[in-house]
Design an enzyme around this catalytic site. Sequence first.
Site, PDB file in Angstrom:
ATOM      1  N   HIS A  16      84.900  56.987  39.045  1.00  0.00           N
ATOM      2  CA  HIS A  16      83.455  56.994  39.304  1.00  0.00           C
ATOM      3  C   HIS A  16      82.656  57.582  38.131  1.00  0.00           C
ATOM      4  O   HIS A  16      81.619  57.047  37.748  1.00  0.00           O
ATOM      5  CB  HIS A  16      83.178  57.789  40.589  1.00  0.00           C
ATOM      6  CG  HIS A  16      81.876  57.463  41.229  1.00  0.00           C
ATOM      7  ND1 HIS A  16      81.651  57.638  42.574  1.00  0.00           N
ATOM      8  CD2 HIS A  16      80.723  56.972  40.735  1.00  0.00           C
ATOM      9  CE1 HIS A  16      80.405  57.265  42.861  1.00  0.00           C
ATOM     10  NE2 HIS A  16      79.826  56.868  41.755  1.00  0.00           N
ATOM     11  N   TYR A  56      80.265  58.568  48.336  1.00  0.00           N
ATOM     12  CA  TYR A  56      79.156  58.122  49.179  1.00  0.00           C
ATOM     13  C   TYR A  56      79.316  58.581  50.631  1.00  0.00           C
ATOM     14  O   TYR A  56      78.348  58.530  51.392  1.00  0.00           O
ATOM     15  CB  TYR A  56      79.024  56.596  49.163  1.00  0.00           C
ATOM     16  CG  TYR A  56      78.733  55.984  47.816  1.00  0.00           C
ATOM     17  CD1 TYR A  56      78.405  56.764  46.704  1.00  0.00           C
ATOM     18  CD2 TYR A  56      78.787  54.604  47.649  1.00  0.00           C
ATOM     19  CE1 TYR A  56      78.153  56.177  45.476  1.00  0.00           C
ATOM     20  CE2 TYR A  56      78.517  54.013  46.424  1.00  0.00           C
ATOM     21  CZ  TYR A  56      78.214  54.805  45.341  1.00  0.00           C
ATOM     22  OH  TYR A  56      77.972  54.224  44.119  1.00  0.00           O
TER      23      TYR A  56
END
Length: 274
Positions: free
Chosen positions: A105, A47
Site C-alpha cells: 500500500h 480501509y
Amino acid sequence: MQTIQTQGLNVPRLGLGTFKLQGKDCHAAVLSALSMGYRHIDTAEMYANEDFVGDALEDTEVPRDQIHLTTKVWWQNLAPEAIRKAFDQSLAKLKTDYVDFYLIHWPAPDMNLASALEALMRIKDAGGARAIGVCNFPLALLKQAIEEIGAPIACNQVEYHVLLGQKTLLPYMQSKGVPLTAYAPLAQGRLAAMPELQQIADKHDATAAQIALAWLLEQDGVMAIPKARSEASQRSNLDALKIKLDQDDRALIAKLPKDQRFVKPAFSPEWDKE
C-alpha cells in the site's frame, strides 16, 4: 469495458475505489457497481471494509472469476511474516480463495523491499494472488523493484489527476509495460467545480468530473479507481469512458498546474527521488 493487459491479466480500466466506504454503504456501493457493469473493485487492509466488500462479492450474481479484486498490505506490515498474516486475514474477510492484485500500500521508510516483494511472490506462486504490485512508489523505488529485484510488478497505484502530473513516473512505467492506477482521480472531489474542466464539459454535454476521468482513461497504460457511493456517481463515471477529447481540450488541461498533491501522509516517500 476497456481493459489493460498486465502480467497476463486483462484488467478493466475503470474500477470502483472503496476508501472510506463502510458498512451497508460499502456493501450497497459494491453491489450497485457490479450490477451496472463494473468488474474492478479496489480495497485495502487499511480501509477496514474488506468484510463488507466480501459480503457484496458473496451476494452479487456476477461470478467471482469475472471480477478483478485488488487489496493491499499496510506499510507497517511489510516484514514477511506480517505480510503473510495480513494476507490471510484479508482473504478471510473478502471470503474468496484469491485476489487478483495484492499490492504494497505504501513503502515503509525502513523496509527490506526485496524480502517484502519475495513474500508477495510466494503468495502469488501459491495461487493466493494472480499478480502483485505496489502503490505510492516513486521512480527510484519502482526501478529498484523492477530492475534490481526483478519482481513481476503488475501496477503502481499513485495519486494522478489533471492537477498532479506524473511526467517522470508514467513514461518509465509505459516503457516497462507496467500500468499506472490513478487513485484520487478527481482530486478528492475538487475537480467537480473547476471552471476550465466545466468549459470542456459544456462542449461535450458532460460534467467536469467526467472530463477529468476521460483525460486519464485515454492515456496509454492508465487505469482509474474513483470512489463512488451513489448509483448516479457510478453511472456518471462509467459514462466518462464514452467521451472523446480533442486537441483543444487537452491543450486546456495541459495549462493547469500539475503540482497539486493532496494525499500527503507523514510517512510519504520522497516523490521526486529518481
